[in-house]
Write an enzyme that holds these catalytic residues in place. Structure first.
Site, PDB file in Angstrom:
ATOM      1  N   SER A 158       0.820  -1.220   0.000  1.00  0.00           N
ATOM      2  CA  SER A 158       0.000   0.000   0.000  1.00  0.00           C
ATOM      3  C   SER A 158       0.849   1.263   0.000  1.00  0.00           C
ATOM      4  O   SER A 158       0.470   2.279  -0.582  1.00  0.00           O
ATOM      5  CB  SER A 158      -0.927   0.004   1.215  1.00  0.00           C
ATOM      6  OG  SER A 158      -0.174  -0.161   2.416  1.00  0.00           O
ATOM      7  N   LEU A 159       2.021   1.218   0.638  1.00  0.00           N
ATOM      8  CA  LEU A 159       2.838   2.412   0.796  1.00  0.00           C
ATOM      9  C   LEU A 159       4.100   2.425  -0.067  1.00  0.00           C
ATOM     10  O   LEU A 159       4.676   3.485  -0.291  1.00  0.00           O
ATOM     11  CB  LEU A 159       3.248   2.580   2.267  1.00  0.00           C
ATOM     12  CG  LEU A 159       2.123   2.607   3.300  1.00  0.00           C
ATOM     13  CD1 LEU A 159       2.703   2.791   4.700  1.00  0.00           C
ATOM     14  CD2 LEU A 159       1.111   3.698   2.987  1.00  0.00           C
ATOM     15  N   ASP A 308       3.319  -6.654  11.961  1.00  0.00           N
ATOM     16  CA  ASP A 308       2.738  -6.874  10.639  1.00  0.00           C
ATOM     17  C   ASP A 308       3.205  -8.208  10.049  1.00  0.00           C
ATOM     18  O   ASP A 308       3.751  -8.257   8.945  1.00  0.00           O
ATOM     19  CB  ASP A 308       3.126  -5.720   9.701  1.00  0.00           C
ATOM     20  CG  ASP A 308       2.148  -5.576   8.533  1.00  0.00           C
ATOM     21  OD1 ASP A 308       1.088  -6.230   8.554  1.00  0.00           O
ATOM     22  OD2 ASP A 308       2.437  -4.811   7.605  1.00  0.00           O
TER      23      ASP A 308
END
Length: 523
Positions: A158-159, A308
């Site tokens: 996502s980043l 994560d």
């Protein structure tokens, strides 16, 4: 109110889309970069989801079977709209969507199942955009920095996304580069989410998800700083250096900035890829035990937790040099630092859960903010039914029936779960997410909630509590007694582990069968 919001959202979105397309068509700017377009999409999706729930269920009695069926259909429609919004707005929206997809203990299955695909649908930046970020941050062209640089990324999140490259000295590296627009868009995106969730809270008073925005506001700036990620990686490598099977890629600091992170390239298969493990003769039990040891050490002993551990961030491989199994831990941007008090309460809570000490479960759950909802809290932590918690979570593995019961209860107790998440310390939110991700890996490996993992947790809890008590002791004899008690407890755990191993051997089963006149398959 919802109908007016819906009309306004539709008109606003249409107007915004038209202006965005014009700008895009004339090549002034990509429509996705315009805040007004991104806000319009978010408002439109929120209004439609809110209106769907309000209008579709209004005339149906909540106790009817029709209500449950219709509600499930609305969940699916709303989850798809939310997923499409995340894919369109990308960046922060996908990051939050991925977090929601991991909340199996909180969200209906329709949401988690739909949003889990966001882990594999993260956007890619173009090669030119990636080169531009490297040029801006390192002041040189890619060709000057690397002998070779692969055009296609190894993976996109996502980043950021990761490319394989080779340095001029021949070493192979992984180059993690932040998507160019994420930094500038993230704060605006969080503001929009917070604003819209406050509106939803007014429409649906039972809606309690403001904690999600609070966590994003706190954690996102840390995840967007790759220098912080590099420091976390080195700190974790030092803390867990005694685990020879753990591999954390080394950082090339001379080529790293806040948006570019260059690290040692380490290949391997994802931790949930059983086929890869079979082909490479990697023991599933060995991997599962190693993960349990690592995370027990992080949580109970060090109070510094990698939060994560989804399968893309945990690889397994045969070490090229030693031929031993290695667990490779990637993506060190998101960590949770636990306070000493939190660690001790959490240690003692897990000790109580493993021993089925209900008084201890109640006491330490309440000290962690669960209040009268401590039974629900215990079930969320262990992903077991209250009956299993009372019986002892190490007594039997979870069954399919219990799994269904847990999911059904999660939907029924959604308001209470939301209230609980608002009351517990903020550290607990990321630990719950981490627990869920690890349980997902264990379930894939068919190694969930086994006795070995509980013994490993118990060892770490014993060591952590003994260390804490020694730090508070005022005399040499006091510290000596604590150390002796610790050694006895650890020895008991080792003997119990040995007993379980012997009991599980083929020879032991045959002897017991002969002595008891019972067929060995019953053991």
């Amino acid at each position: 109110m919802a109908r007016q919001t819906l009309k306004l959202a539709s008109v606003a979105t249409a107007a915004l889309a038209s202006s965005g397309l014009y700008l895009y068509g004339t090549k002034y700017v990509d429509a996705n970069d315009l805040s007004i377009i991104r806000i319009g999409r978010a408002v439109h999706a929120t209004a439609f989801i809110s209106y769907d729930y309000l209008s579709s269920l209004r005339t149906i009695p909540p106790e009817s079977s029709e209500y449950s069926i219709l509600k499930s259909q609305i969940h699916v429609r709303s989850a798809v709209r939310l997923r499409d919004l995340c894919c369109a707005n990308r960046g922060t929206f996908i990051k939050v969507g991925q977090h929601l997809g991991a909340l199996d203990y909180l969200l209906p299955q329709e949401y988690t199942h739909t949003l889990k695909v966001l882990h594999s649908q993260a956007p890619q930046s173009s090669l030119e955009e990636i080169k531009q970020v490297i040029r801006e941050d390192l002041g040189k062209e890619v060709e000057e920095l690397f002998e070779s640089f692969e055009d296609t990324p190894l993976g996109a999140a996502s980043l950021a996304q990761v490319h394989k490259a080779k340095l001029h000295d021949g070493r192979t590296v992984a180059v993690k580069v932040q998507h160019p627009k994420v930094q500038s868009q993230s704060s605006k995106d969080i503001f929009v989410m917070e604003f819209l969730l406050r509106i939803v809270k007014k429409i649906f008073p039972d809606f309690e998800f403001m904690w999600l925005v609070d966590e994003a506001k706190k954690n996102l700036p840390l995840e967007l700083d790759f220098l912080n990620e590099g420091r976390n990686a080195e700190k974790m490598a030092q803390m867990l250096h005694r685990f020879k099977y753990l591999k954390i890629p080394k950082i090339h600091w001379d080529l790293s900035t806040r948006r570019v992170l260059v690290m040692e390239f380490v290949d391997g298969g994802q931790v949930n890829d059983k086929g890869y493990m079979e082909r490479n003769q990697i023991s599933v039990n060995e991997v599962s035990r190693g993960l349990g040891q690592m995370y027990s050490e992080m949580i109970f002993v060090n109070g510094f937790v990698h939060c994560d551990p989804h399968p893309g961030n945990v690889l397994v491989r045969r070490c090229p040099d030693t031929k031993r199994t290695e667990i490779v831990l990637l993506d060190h941007g998101l960590y949770q630092v636990l306070t000493e008090k939190f660690c001790m309460d959490y240690c003692r809570l897990w000790q109580s859960l493993i021993k089925a000490d209900m008084k201890g479960v109640k006491r330490y759950s309440q000290q962690l903010g669960a209040g009268d909802l401590y039974p629900l809290f215990a079930c969320m932590l262990t992903a077991r039914s209250w009956e299993s918690v009372n019986r002892g979570i190490d007594q039997a593995p979870i069954s399919k029936g219990e799994d269904v019961e847990i999911r059904t209860n999660a939907a029924a107790y959604l308001p209470q779960i939301s209230q609980l998440l608002n009351n517990v310390p903020r550290e607990m939110l990321l630990l719950l997410k981490t627990n869920d991700l690890l349980r997902g890996i264990e379930a894939t490996l068919c190694n969930r909630a086994n006795a070995s993992s509980f013994i490993c947790m118990s060892r770490c809890c014993v060591r952590a509590v003994a260390r804490y008590r020694r730090s508070k002791a005022t005399s040499f004899l006091g510290r000596a007694y604590i150390s002796f008690s610790e050694a006895v407890s650890l020895s008991e755990l080792s003997l119990y582990e040995l007993f379980l191993w012997v009991r599980g051997t083929w020879l032991a089963n045959r002897i017991l069968a002969l002595l008891g006149g019972i067929h060995p398959s019953f053991y």
